[in-house]
Design a protein around this motif. Structure first.
Motif, mmCIF file in Angstrom:
data_model
loop_
_atom_site.group_PDB
_atom_site.id
_atom_site.type_symbol
_atom_site.label_atom_id
_atom_site.label_comp_id
_atom_site.label_asym_id
_atom_site.label_seq_id
_atom_site.Cartn_x
_atom_site.Cartn_y
_atom_site.Cartn_z
ATOM 1 N N SER A 29 0.767 -1.218 -0.081
ATOM 2 C CA SER A 29 0.001 0.021 -0.231
ATOM 3 C C SER A 29 0.679 1.235 -0.090
ATOM 4 O O SER A 29 0.584 2.362 -0.752
ATOM 5 N N ILE A 30 1.965 1.233 0.566
ATOM 6 C CA ILE A 30 2.819 2.310 0.629
ATOM 7 C C ILE A 30 3.510 2.637 -0.693
ATOM 8 O O ILE A 30 3.650 3.540 -1.054
ATOM 9 N N LEU A 35 4.109 5.318 -5.959
ATOM 10 C CA LEU A 35 3.676 5.043 -7.431
ATOM 11 C C LEU A 35 2.697 6.062 -7.960
ATOM 12 O O LEU A 35 2.777 6.619 -9.122
ATOM 13 N N ARG A 36 1.645 6.200 -7.348
ATOM 14 C CA ARG A 36 0.695 7.124 -7.598
ATOM 15 C C ARG A 36 1.139 8.741 -7.532
ATOM 16 O O ARG A 36 0.799 9.438 -8.709
ATOM 17 N N ILE A 37 2.149 8.915 -6.780
ATOM 18 C CA ILE A 37 2.572 10.275 -6.666
ATOM 19 C C ILE A 37 3.596 10.336 -8.021
ATOM 20 O O ILE A 37 3.539 11.467 -8.761
ATOM 21 N N ILE A 38 4.367 9.383 -8.198
ATOM 22 C CA ILE A 38 5.321 9.460 -9.489
ATOM 23 C C ILE A 38 4.428 9.552 -10.786
ATOM 24 O O ILE A 38 4.787 10.204 -11.555
ATOM 25 N N SER A 97 -5.553 5.200 -1.595
ATOM 26 C CA SER A 97 -4.401 4.659 -1.245
ATOM 27 C C SER A 97 -3.904 4.980 0.306
ATOM 28 O O SER A 97 -3.202 4.088 0.831
ATOM 29 N N ILE A 98 -4.214 6.209 0.587
ATOM 30 C CA ILE A 98 -3.985 6.344 2.204
ATOM 31 C C ILE A 98 -4.817 5.340 2.943
ATOM 32 O O ILE A 98 -4.276 4.670 3.999
ATOM 33 N N PHE A 99 -6.248 5.231 2.435
ATOM 34 C CA PHE A 99 -6.945 4.213 3.321
ATOM 35 C C PHE A 99 -6.515 2.827 3.247
ATOM 36 O O PHE A 99 -6.782 2.208 4.237
#
Length: 189
Positions: A29-30, A35-38, A97-99
């Motif tokens: 999850s981390i 990857l979502r930020i990238i 993603s944080i969830f």
């Protein structure tokens, strides 16, 4: 032996491995969040780079000029819109993603993310591939169709549109990794 005559048994194997799986899913999850930020940064930079691309060349005088702008070609407009939509989706998906970091065993929200990630992968691939075809024509031209290579004249324009493709294709690769990561996290259950 417990009070009341019940015999206390040791921990079963399935409960002892649960923290390990939870830890692996939390790590996944981390990684998903990173990857979502990238992918967000790649699509944002691509949309901005393509959306601000323009070049003017004087022809004999300052009053008569040739210009090249991204919105002269509908394919580049589609590229900017596709990257912008995917970029906005990535901002909203960061909440899920944080969830998943907090609740690493969530199943339904991962399935929803896989569904939308696949749709965004398709949109981003379509936009990047269409733009790549036009960039290729801008660099090489096509003599049979009388399409001339414009990159000898509009050098700065071609450098920027070529560079904007990099971030978009990085986003495509990251989306593939995100889908595989989510599928692997779901298969661990």
């Amino acid at each position: 032996m417990k009070a009341g005559g019940a015999i206390e048994l040791g921990e079963s194997k399935s409960t002892s491995s649960t923290p390990k799986i939870g830890g692996v899913n939390r790590g996944a999850s981390i990684l998903d969040f990173i990857l979502r930020i990238i992918a967000f940064l790649g699509t944002l930079v691509s949309a901005i780079a393509m959306g601000t691309t323009r070049e003017r060349l004087p022809f004999f005088t300052q009053f008569l000029q040739f210009r090249a702008e991204y919105d002269d070609l509908p394919t580049f407009t589609f590229f900017v819109v596709a990257n912008s939509v995917v970029c906005a989706y990535l901002v909203f998906s960061l909440a899920l993603s944080i969830f998943h970091i907090v609740r690493s065993n969530a199943k339904r929200s991962r399935i929803i993310l896989i569904f939308f990630d696949t749709a965004m992968l398709a949109l981003l691939t379509a936009g990047a591939s269409a733009a790549a075809a036009i960039v290729y024509l801008a660099h090489k031209g096509n003599a049979k169709a009388n399409w001339f290579a414009i990159c000898q004249q509009f050098n700065s324009f071609c450098e920027r549109i070529s560079g904007s493709l990099i971030g978009s294709f990085v986003g495509v690769v990251v989306f593939i990794l995100l889908i595989l990561l989510s599928a692997a996290a779901l298969s661990r259950r």
